[in-house]
Design a protein around this motif. Structure first.
Motif, short mmCIF file in Angstrom:
data_model
loop_
_atom_site.label_atom_id
_atom_site.label_comp_id
_atom_site.label_asym_id
_atom_site.label_seq_id
_atom_site.Cartn_x
_atom_site.Cartn_y
_atom_site.Cartn_z
N GLU A 213 -23.08 -4.25 -12.23
CA GLU A 213 -23.48 -5.65 -12.08
C GLU A 213 -22.31 -6.61 -12.34
N GLY A 214 -21.15 -6.04 -12.64
CA GLY A 214 -19.96 -6.87 -12.89
C GLY A 214 -19.75 -7.24 -14.34
N LEU A 215 -20.55 -6.68 -15.25
CA LEU A 215 -20.37 -6.98 -16.67
C LEU A 215 -19.16 -6.25 -17.23
N THR A 216 -18.35 -6.95 -17.99
CA THR A 216 -17.26 -6.30 -18.70
C THR A 216 -17.84 -5.48 -19.85
N GLN A 217 -17.00 -4.61 -20.46
CA GLN A 217 -17.50 -3.83 -21.59
C GLN A 217 -17.98 -4.74 -22.71
N VAL B 237 -19.47 -15.23 -29.36
CA VAL B 237 -20.67 -14.50 -28.96
C VAL B 237 -21.49 -15.33 -27.99
N LYS B 238 -21.65 -16.62 -28.29
CA LYS B 238 -22.41 -17.49 -27.39
C LYS B 238 -21.76 -17.58 -26.02
N THR B 239 -20.43 -17.60 -25.98
CA THR B 239 -19.72 -17.62 -24.70
C THR B 239 -20.00 -16.37 -23.90
N PHE B 240 -19.97 -15.21 -24.56
CA PHE B 240 -20.28 -13.96 -23.87
C PHE B 240 -21.72 -13.94 -23.38
N ILE B 241 -22.62 -14.48 -24.18
CA ILE B 241 -24.02 -14.52 -23.78
C ILE B 241 -24.20 -15.36 -22.52
N ARG B 242 -23.55 -16.53 -22.50
CA ARG B 242 -23.65 -17.38 -21.30
C ARG B 242 -23.10 -16.68 -20.06
N SER B 243 -21.97 -15.98 -20.22
CA SER B 243 -21.40 -15.29 -19.06
C SER B 243 -22.31 -14.14 -18.62
N TYR C 50 -25.59 -14.14 -18.90
CA TYR C 50 -26.71 -14.77 -18.20
C TYR C 50 -26.35 -15.07 -16.75
N ARG C 51 -25.14 -15.59 -16.54
CA ARG C 51 -24.72 -15.91 -15.17
C ARG C 51 -24.65 -14.66 -14.31
N ILE D 71 -26.23 -11.77 -14.61
CA ILE D 71 -27.50 -11.09 -14.34
C ILE D 71 -28.57 -12.06 -13.87
N ASP D 72 -28.20 -13.34 -13.73
CA ASP D 72 -29.07 -14.36 -13.15
C ASP D 72 -30.34 -14.58 -13.97
N VAL D 73 -30.16 -14.79 -15.28
CA VAL D 73 -31.27 -15.19 -16.14
C VAL D 73 -30.88 -16.46 -16.87
N THR D 74 -31.86 -17.12 -17.46
CA THR D 74 -31.57 -18.41 -18.10
C THR D 74 -31.92 -18.44 -19.58
N ASN D 75 -32.53 -17.38 -20.11
CA ASN D 75 -32.87 -17.40 -21.52
C ASN D 75 -32.85 -15.99 -22.11
N ARG D 76 -32.94 -15.93 -23.44
CA ARG D 76 -32.80 -14.66 -24.16
C ARG D 76 -33.94 -13.69 -23.83
N SER D 77 -35.15 -14.21 -23.75
CA SER D 77 -36.30 -13.33 -23.46
C SER D 77 -36.12 -12.62 -22.13
N ASN D 78 -35.70 -13.36 -21.11
CA ASN D 78 -35.48 -12.74 -19.80
C ASN D 78 -34.29 -11.79 -19.82
N ALA D 79 -33.28 -12.12 -20.64
CA ALA D 79 -32.13 -11.22 -20.77
C ALA D 79 -32.55 -9.90 -21.40
N ILE D 80 -33.42 -9.97 -22.41
CA ILE D 80 -33.91 -8.75 -23.07
C ILE D 80 -34.73 -7.92 -22.08
N LEU D 81 -35.59 -8.57 -21.31
CA LEU D 81 -36.38 -7.84 -20.31
C LEU D 81 -35.46 -7.19 -19.28
N TRP D 82 -34.44 -7.93 -18.84
CA TRP D 82 -33.48 -7.37 -17.89
C TRP D 82 -32.77 -6.18 -18.51
N GLY D 83 -32.36 -6.32 -19.76
CA GLY D 83 -31.66 -5.23 -20.44
C GLY D 83 -32.53 -3.99 -20.56
N LEU D 84 -33.80 -4.17 -20.89
CA LEU D 84 -34.70 -3.02 -21.01
C LEU D 84 -34.89 -2.32 -19.67
#
Length: 206
Positions: A134-138, A167-173, A175-176, A178-191
């Motif tokens: 998905e283009g995520l760095t390590q 950490v917040k900077t990495f979180i924002r990147s 989100y961009r 994986i195309d999500v806008t909040n933590r809950s959706n990021a967790i669902l995407w991660g799962l």
């Protein structure tokens, strides 16, 4: 040793051409170490760093051989703390395969402890990690894995030795990417995309 199957398989593929000098075996994290190995390579991806209890417990287990921390974080105080914690060596994840193999042999022979990547601190390794496709760095993937495990920003900062703002900077990147806008959706995407550990470590028998 790592909680993520994709990380283990990436390292195995990275070392596949060196079967004449080493054998890669996976330590089952759901059981205690029950067969002797020469070296335990402890990958820090989304795991506790080398100065914590996991590495200390491995280092006191005679079946685990020499414990070597495998990380991109080669900050001097972190490296010294890991070695004081019982680690026999500390390797940069930026080492190419041939140099990684040589470093492992050197550590096994007692001819070195700390091995940096060529040209300084590399930010990525030659292995694999969740979200790479998905283009995520390590580092982004590690932060997302820790979010998926339920850690707060402060806990992630403490685990990774990053500032909360970083950490917040990495979180924002993340989100961009994986195309999500909040933590809950990021967790669902991660799962849904393999960011929850495949294994959970057990404590060795006393």
């Amino acid at each position: 040793m790592d909680d993520y199957e994709i990380v283990l398989r990436g390292l195995e593929m990275m070392l596949r051409s060196y079967g004449n000098t080493l054998e890669v075996v996976e330590l089952d994290l759901n059981r205690n170490v029950d067969k002797p190995v020469d070296i335990t390579l402890y990958d820090t991806f989304a795991a506790t760093p080398g100065d914590r209890e996991d590495v200390h417990e491995l280092a006191t287990n005679p079946l685990a051989g020499k414990v070597v921390v495998y990380s991109w974080d080669l900050e001097e105080t972190r490296v010294k703390a890991a070695l004081a914690n019982g680690a026999s060596g500390y390797l940069s994840k930026g080492l190419p395969a041939a140099r990684l193999v040589r470093a492992l042999h050197d550590i096994h022979r007692g001819e070195g402890q700390v091995f940096h990547a060529p040209g300084g601190q590399a930010k990525t390794s030659l292995g694999d990690w969740p979200g790479r496709e998905e283009g995520l760095t390590q580092r982004e993937a590690e932060v997302l894995a820790l979010i998926t495990q339920g850690l707060s920003n402060a806990e992630i900062a403490e685990r990774t030795q990053l500032s909360v703002n970083t950490v917040k900077t990495f979180i924002r990147s993340c989100y961009r990417r994986i195309d999500v806008t909040n933590r809950s959706n990021a967790i669902l995407w991660g799962l849904e995309h393999g960011f929850f550990p495949d294994h959970k470590r057990v404590r060795p028998r006393q």
